[in-house]
Each structure stands twice: as structure tokens, then as C-alpha cells.
Write a protein that holds these residues in place. Sequence first.
Motif: not given
Length: 333
Positions: A309-329
Motif C-alpha cells: 500500500f505504500k507507493k514510495e516503497l513500490q518498485g524500490k530496492q530495499i536492502d533488508l540486511s541493513k534494517t537489522f543486526t544480530t551482531e550484538f544479541v
Amino acid sequence: MPSRRTLLAAAAFAAIIGLAPAAQAAEKIVIVVGGYEKQIYLPAKLAESLGYFKDEELDVELLNDTAGVDAETEMLAGTVQGVVGFYDHCVDLQGKGKFVQSVVQFSQAPGEVILASSKYPDMKSAADFKGKDVGVTGLGSSTNFLTLYLAEKAGVKANEFTTLPVGAGATFIAAMQQDQIQAGMTTEPTIGRMLKSGAARVLIDMRTVKGSEEALGGTYPAASLYMPTAWVEKNKDEVQKLANAFVKTLRYINTHTAAEITEKMPKEFYGDDKDGYIKGLEAGKGMFTADGVMPEDGPKTVLAVLQSFKKELQGKQIDLSKTFTTEFVKNVK
């Protein structure tokens, strides 16, 4: 207890006279919580109550806000270092060129429900949102995101109904009682209060992983501690200590009963309905992760929901690996 100013003065004096400098007080880390009385964000206040921040020699101040979108704004403005809010903001912000990441993932389900007012018995699903006013915590909040998605999935366009920002708790309850909203998304303990009074009934339940999968198409990582990526990279020692405190808190939740956890919470969180608070926590405790690790399939579900439903995200390449980190936990002993 001596103030930070007193400790710094002592350190300076010791250096002048040639003595070993005294340990300086830790810099304050300010974390804003999108409604810390909400059970979905329970780990924030519980970590404080259990003394886990102090154990890590952290000076953490928790600020309360009514909606995740306002908390996000404060973080982007640099007035706070982190937010306890929904992970989906990390994905949404990358679409706007801003990089933040979940450093501790609290939950694997939203812990939210859509309540329908008892005044509207014919409302059976999100398809009945058409022409209605539906309550969310704030415009641009995660409850707003999810409400728009559920409507879209049911064939109702965003311009065919209205989402109203009504907060949670007393303001949400009043809005439904006064017929300002005919349905709305909220969490415990508001859910329990509405059901107990008979003023509402559950329309869509996302308090469990199973319920989330049915409503959203997969595991939906929600409550988290997220922070600006640049701040995380520059302050790894502090982030590790925060991860230590929060993972210990998640382990506590995983190994204690709802009643035991409730005893550690401020009394104003449950008021005169302690049993109702415990009952709600018993029903939803399974949403919390046991280790703070991001569910492997979760980020893809979140992206799919937002892109629907978010037009600004449609067709965009989102690098999900940069939206979280498990390094610390994963470094927590």
C-alpha cells in the motif's frame, strides 16, 4: 548519590594533583518508547525495573510517547538515541534514504488486534471498514500501516475509509465509546478493558505468531529497539550493553509467569485490574522472542506488507540486511 557534575569535578581534581582519575559517569542514553504502558513494549520498563541497565553501568532514560511515529521523529532529530517501537519503521525509513536498524528484536508478532465497537454488530471483517472511521495510535504509526494493509487486503482502498489518531488506553476507549471510531487497532491492556466492559469485540487478532501469519501472511517482527545505523557503528560498546540488558529481560519473560512479571511492573500500568493485566499478558507472552534475534523470514513479510500500500516503497530496492543486526544479541553471554 553524587551528580555527574560532581564526579567529573572529582576526576579533574585527581588529575591535577597527580592521582589516578576517578571513573566518570556514563553518558546518558535516551530511549523513547511508543507507549511504555503497552504490553508489547513491556521489555523496556521491565529491564529498568529489574535493574539490568544499572548492571551494565548504563545511564538510560526512558521517555514515554503515545505513538511510534512521534518517537521515530525524535530519533531522527537527534534528541534521543533509540526507539522502542515497531521494526517496520526501519524498512519504511530506508525507502526515504534514512538508515536505522533493529538491534534487539523483542517480538515476532504485532501483539495488536482490531476491535469493533459493539454498536456495530454487522461489522465482520476489514471489508466493513468502508465508510467507517478506524482508530490508530497515530498517522504514520505501525498501527496505521497495519490497518491500511488489512483494508487493502480486504479490498478497501485508503480513500474509502478514514484512519483517526486516537492513541491508546483512555483516549482510545473514549473515542470508541463516543462513536468517533467504529473500529480500531490497539494492544493490551486496552484490549482487555474493552472486552471486559462489553464495549467491543475482537475482529482481527494478531497477538500470536499464528494469528499474525493468518492476517499478514507470515511471521511479523514488531516491537524492537531500533537506532540510527551511524550511532550504532560509533557506539558499539554502549549498544552491546543495551543488548545485554534487553536479552536478559527477554530471558526473564521467557522463564517467568505473567503474574511474576506483573509484580515487577509499575502499579499504574494495571490500575485496579491487575488480574486483567495478568490475563492479557498470559495470552500474549508468546509474542516475545527468547533471545532478541530477528526471525529469519520476518523482514520479508514486513516489506511485503508495506509495499502492498505504500507507493514510495513500490518498485524500490530495499536492502533488508541493513534494517537489522544480530551482531550484538548473539554476543550476549
